[in-house]
Design a protein around this motif. Structure first.
Motif, PDB file in Angstrom:
ATOM      1  N   ALA A  77       0.836  -1.202   0.000  1.00  0.00           N
ATOM      2  CA  ALA A  77       0.000   0.000   0.000  1.00  0.00           C
ATOM      3  C   ALA A  77       0.872   1.254   0.000  1.00  0.00           C
ATOM      4  N   ARG A 103       1.361  -2.621   5.061  1.00  0.00           N
ATOM      5  CA  ARG A 103       0.044  -3.078   4.620  1.00  0.00           C
ATOM      6  C   ARG A 103       0.133  -3.524   3.158  1.00  0.00           C
ATOM      7  N   ASN A 142      -1.970  -4.721  -0.359  1.00  0.00           N
ATOM      8  CA  ASN A 142      -3.199  -4.750  -1.142  1.00  0.00           C
ATOM      9  C   ASN A 142      -3.204  -6.010  -2.001  1.00  0.00           C
ATOM     10  N   TRP A 143      -4.210  -6.874  -1.807  1.00  0.00           N
ATOM     11  CA  TRP A 143      -4.354  -8.115  -2.567  1.00  0.00           C
ATOM     12  C   TRP A 143      -5.481  -7.948  -3.582  1.00  0.00           C
ATOM     13  N   THR A 144      -5.300  -8.490  -4.777  1.00  0.00           N
ATOM     14  CA  THR A 144      -6.318  -8.422  -5.834  1.00  0.00           C
ATOM     15  C   THR A 144      -6.520  -9.812  -6.432  1.00  0.00           C
ATOM     16  N   SER A 156     -12.202  -4.108   4.535  1.00  0.00           N
ATOM     17  CA  SER A 156     -11.433  -3.652   3.369  1.00  0.00           C
ATOM     18  C   SER A 156     -11.833  -4.338   2.068  1.00  0.00           C
ATOM     19  N   THR A 216     -10.827  -7.053  -4.162  1.00  0.00           N
ATOM     20  CA  THR A 216      -9.657  -6.448  -3.531  1.00  0.00           C
ATOM     21  C   THR A 216      -9.877  -6.370  -2.026  1.00  0.00           C
ATOM     22  N   TYR A 217      -8.789  -6.522  -1.279  1.00  0.00           N
ATOM     23  CA  TYR A 217      -8.838  -6.366   0.180  1.00  0.00           C
ATOM     24  C   TYR A 217      -7.418  -6.141   0.683  1.00  0.00           C
ATOM     25  N   GLN A 218      -7.303  -5.851   1.963  1.00  0.00           N
ATOM     26  CA  GLN A 218      -6.012  -5.463   2.524  1.00  0.00           C
ATOM     27  C   GLN A 218      -5.689  -6.288   3.760  1.00  0.00           C
TER      28      GLN A 218
END
Length: 343
Positions: free
Chosen positions: A168, A175, A177-179, A208, A245-247
């Motif tokens: 991020a 942190r 960010n996953w996609t 998230s 997407t989430y974190q």
């Protein structure tokens, strides 16, 4: 005598109005007190008689029946023109208009039933049969239907699942960010489910998760967390690309580490897929300050080392040879000529 004629005249007037007067009109009503005709009472069966759930994904090319066992409470007044509605579950489709005489179990025809193609409400309109029969009013209804999930050829390519990760903030890698992308390849994605397993060194950031279609529209998604396993569920049928997407946050703010996520995808149309992504955080070498008072020596080819003055080698300076100095040649100095001095 006059009283008798008066009563006779009133009776004849009443008979006249009954025979020739306008008919009495009563307003029809929907019999909401009936049971067994609501959507929860509908029983869906396949061609082999197997009962199917109301949330089952039923293919549009498969035949089903929708069955009801209805009943009207005793002593409830039913007049000609009254109606009773039958609710059809959303996961089946009525293929064409259907109309037939409605019958009860203890009496003949009690009215007519009609439902339009594609509708989810059918309607019975009663005749006079139940006006004089206040008890034991019940019966059965069966409707022909098909499923609602579009079928597709068996030669379609399977779905593709892609997963990626990025920090991020590159300057502060704490942190991630996953996609996750789902490429349907013309398959129907029905009620998609993502199950993601985190490596132990990270934690999901609550709230998230966001699911979007290929045009960027947000699709509601439910998230549940069980330890390091995340489950994301969406409801609906989709043919376009989906992106989830989430974190997550790292459990240790610094240090060399690798973070990994494994995801599996399933849906109610039988599509499946899996993918893995990793991201690493390298150790950053700290800047080491120079020790005070210690100067790094320069290259001897560029500068002389401090305190090392190279002595002259003996004999390197050539001594003057005696007699080497050339004497002035006599006569080289021109004498003044007498009388040449200008006034």
């Amino acid at each position: 005598m006059r009283k008798k004629w008066r009563w006779l005249l009133l009776a004849l007037t009443g008979i006249f109005f009954l025979m020739f007067g306008p008919p009495l009109v009563s307003q029809a009503r929907n019999v909401i007190e009936a049971t067994g005709n609501d959507v929860n009472s509908a029983v869906i069966k396949d061609s082999k008689g197997k009962i199917m759930a109301h949330d089952a994904q039923l293919p549009e090319d498969q035949e089903y029946t929708v069955n009801y066992n209805w009943r009207i409470p005793d002593n409830l007044k039913i007049k000609a023109g009254d109606t009773m509605a039958f609710q059809v579950p959303e996961n089946v489709r009525i293929p064409h208009d259907e109309a037939f005489p409605m019958k009860g179990t203890t009496v003949g025809t009690i009215g007519t039933f009609f439902i339009a193609a594609g509708a989810h409400t059918g309607l019975v309109t009663f005749n006079q049969a139940y006006q004089t029969r206040p008890r034991n009013r019940k019966g059965f209804v069966q409707l022909d239907a098909f499923g609602t999930v579009p079928s597709h050829p068996g030669n379609l390519a399977p779905i593709l699942l892609e997963k990626s990760a990025e920090w991020a903030d590159e300057a502060n890698p704490r942190r991630i960010n996953w996609t996750i992308r789902v490429l349907p390849n013309n398959n129907q994605l029905v009620d998609p489910t993502f199950v993601d397993t985190l490596s132990p060194n990270q934690t999901y950031v609550n709230g998230s998760a966001v699911l979007r279609d290929e045009t960027g529209n947000i699709i509601p998604v439910n998230t549940s967390v069980n330890g390091k396993q995340l489950t994301f569920n969406a409801t609906g049928s989709f043919t376009s690309e989906l992106a989830l997407t989430y974190q997550t946050k790292t459990n240790e703010p610094t240090g060399d580490a690798t973070f990994e996520n494994n995801v599996t995808y399933t849906d109610k149309n039988g599509n499946k897929g899996s993918a893995t992504a990793t991201i690493s955080r390298p150790v950053t070498e700290p800047d080491v300050p120079e020790n005070p008072g210690i100067s790094e020596p320069t290259d001897p080819d560029e500068d002389e080392e401090p305190g090392v003055t190279e002595p002259e080698k003996p004999g390197t300076t050539e001594p003057e040879k005696p007699g080497v100095t050339e004497p002035e040649k006599p006569g080289t100095t021109e004498p003044e000529k007498p009388g040449v001095t200008e006034p």
